[in-house]
Motif scaffolding. Sequence first.
Motif, mmCIF file in Angstrom:
data_model
loop_
_atom_site.group_PDB
_atom_site.id
_atom_site.type_symbol
_atom_site.label_atom_id
_atom_site.label_comp_id
_atom_site.label_asym_id
_atom_site.label_seq_id
_atom_site.Cartn_x
_atom_site.Cartn_y
_atom_site.Cartn_z
ATOM 1 N N CYS A 7 40.125 49.851 44.033
ATOM 2 C CA CYS A 7 40.220 48.595 43.299
ATOM 3 C C CYS A 7 39.507 48.602 41.955
ATOM 4 O O CYS A 7 39.272 47.565 41.370
ATOM 5 N N GLY A 8 39.138 49.755 41.433
ATOM 6 C CA GLY A 8 38.533 49.780 40.113
ATOM 7 C C GLY A 8 37.025 49.810 40.180
ATOM 8 O O GLY A 8 36.425 49.999 41.226
ATOM 9 N N LYS A 9 36.396 49.623 39.012
ATOM 10 C CA LYS A 9 34.958 49.771 38.901
ATOM 11 C C LYS A 9 34.190 48.484 39.153
ATOM 12 O O LYS A 9 32.993 48.507 39.288
ATOM 13 N N ARG A 10 34.874 47.374 39.178
ATOM 14 C CA ARG A 10 34.217 46.102 39.471
ATOM 15 C C ARG A 10 34.799 45.572 40.772
ATOM 16 O O ARG A 10 35.970 45.758 41.061
ATOM 17 N N PRO A 11 33.982 44.894 41.576
ATOM 18 C CA PRO A 11 34.468 44.456 42.889
ATOM 19 C C PRO A 11 35.459 43.303 42.812
ATOM 20 O O PRO A 11 35.457 42.523 41.855
ATOM 21 N N ASN A 12 36.273 43.218 43.826
ATOM 22 C CA ASN A 12 37.136 42.062 44.048
ATOM 23 C C ASN A 12 36.566 41.292 45.232
ATOM 24 O O ASN A 12 36.291 41.875 46.277
ATOM 25 N N ILE A 13 36.394 39.993 45.037
ATOM 26 C CA ILE A 13 35.834 39.125 46.067
ATOM 27 C C ILE A 13 36.859 38.057 46.407
ATOM 28 O O ILE A 13 37.447 37.450 45.507
ATOM 29 N N LEU A 14 37.048 37.827 47.689
ATOM 30 C CA LEU A 14 37.881 36.724 48.157
ATOM 31 C C LEU A 14 36.968 35.632 48.675
ATOM 32 O O LEU A 14 36.087 35.897 49.504
ATOM 33 N N ILE A 15 37.152 34.412 48.182
ATOM 34 C CA ILE A 15 36.438 33.254 48.705
ATOM 35 C C ILE A 15 37.473 32.387 49.394
ATOM 36 O O ILE A 15 38.411 31.895 48.775
ATOM 37 N N THR A 16 37.301 32.230 50.709
ATOM 38 C CA THR A 16 38.256 31.481 51.511
ATOM 39 C C THR A 16 37.515 30.446 52.359
ATOM 40 O O THR A 16 36.291 30.449 52.423
ATOM 41 N N GLY A 17 38.263 29.577 52.954
ATOM 42 C CA GLY A 17 37.702 28.534 53.804
ATOM 43 C C GLY A 17 38.634 27.342 53.812
ATOM 44 O O GLY A 17 39.579 27.251 53.028
ATOM 45 N N THR A 18 38.356 26.434 54.697
ATOM 46 C CA THR A 18 39.130 25.206 54.805
ATOM 47 C C THR A 18 39.096 24.463 53.471
ATOM 48 O O THR A 18 38.073 24.505 52.777
ATOM 49 N N PRO A 19 40.180 23.786 53.084
ATOM 50 C CA PRO A 19 40.106 22.960 51.881
ATOM 51 C C PRO A 19 38.880 22.034 51.949
ATOM 52 O O PRO A 19 38.540 21.513 53.018
ATOM 53 N N GLY A 20 38.201 21.896 50.816
ATOM 54 C CA GLY A 20 37.042 21.024 50.744
ATOM 55 C C GLY A 20 35.713 21.712 50.987
ATOM 56 O O GLY A 20 34.660 21.081 50.897
ATOM 57 N N THR A 21 35.718 23.013 51.282
ATOM 58 C CA THR A 21 34.464 23.709 51.552
ATOM 59 C C THR A 21 33.759 24.192 50.287
ATOM 60 O O THR A 21 32.644 24.699 50.382
ATOM 61 N N GLY A 22 34.385 24.054 49.145
ATOM 62 C CA GLY A 22 33.723 24.432 47.895
ATOM 63 C C GLY A 22 34.144 25.771 47.324
ATOM 64 O O GLY A 22 33.420 26.366 46.527
ATOM 65 N N LYS A 23 35.319 26.248 47.702
ATOM 66 C CA LYS A 23 35.789 27.549 47.217
ATOM 67 C C LYS A 23 35.882 27.597 45.698
ATOM 68 O O LYS A 23 35.343 28.503 45.061
ATOM 69 N N THR A 24 36.567 26.642 45.114
ATOM 70 C CA THR A 24 36.787 26.643 43.668
ATOM 71 C C THR A 24 35.481 26.405 42.924
ATOM 72 O O THR A 24 35.207 27.074 41.912
ATOM 73 N N THR A 25 34.651 25.510 43.423
ATOM 74 C CA THR A 25 33.363 25.247 42.789
ATOM 75 C C THR A 25 32.487 26.496 42.827
ATOM 76 O O THR A 25 31.872 26.870 41.820
#
Length: 177
Positions: A7-25
């Motif tokens: 995946c390259g030299k910088r990490p890829n992170i997945l942030i998941t969870g139920t809607p409203g848990t603060g993923k986008t924030t």
Amino acid sequence: MAQNSSCGKRPNILITGTPGTGKTTTAAALTDVTELRHINVGDFANDRNLTNGWDDTFDCYYINEDLVCEELENLMEEGGNIVDHHRCDFFPEHWFDHVVVLQTDNSVLYDRFTMRGYSDQKLAKNTECEIFQVLLDEAKESYPEDIVVILRSDSVEDITKNVKTLTSWISNWSIVL
């Protein structure tokens, strides 16, 4: 921790969870303090017309998962992405170096859902999803156990702490390379 050299030299992170848990924030705050790119999958799909119509019951678009994955492929190969989405089982396993499942107390979620104006059906379904830890199970079934981490996300303080934790992980990931 497992490292994904494809995946390259910088990490890829997945942030998941139920809607409203603060993923986008959380993803936006993490983007502010790192050089990583934030990809909100819902916005990404809508902006590129990668949807298959509207779900009246849940007041959202159905995303075309295959098209989203095709569109994301090159960005994910570059690395350096924070991907934010409430589902995680359709992304290729090799894309992510770290999978974060945010969890929130149901009373806090209920207030967030109410403030968002969720319908009773959408509120009930999302609350049930959190109670039964559907997203955590999905993450554990879709990714190696050693890259899946659970973080509490009940308050602004939790988000701040989570961003610090993830920033530290990113720094350590870079050192290991």
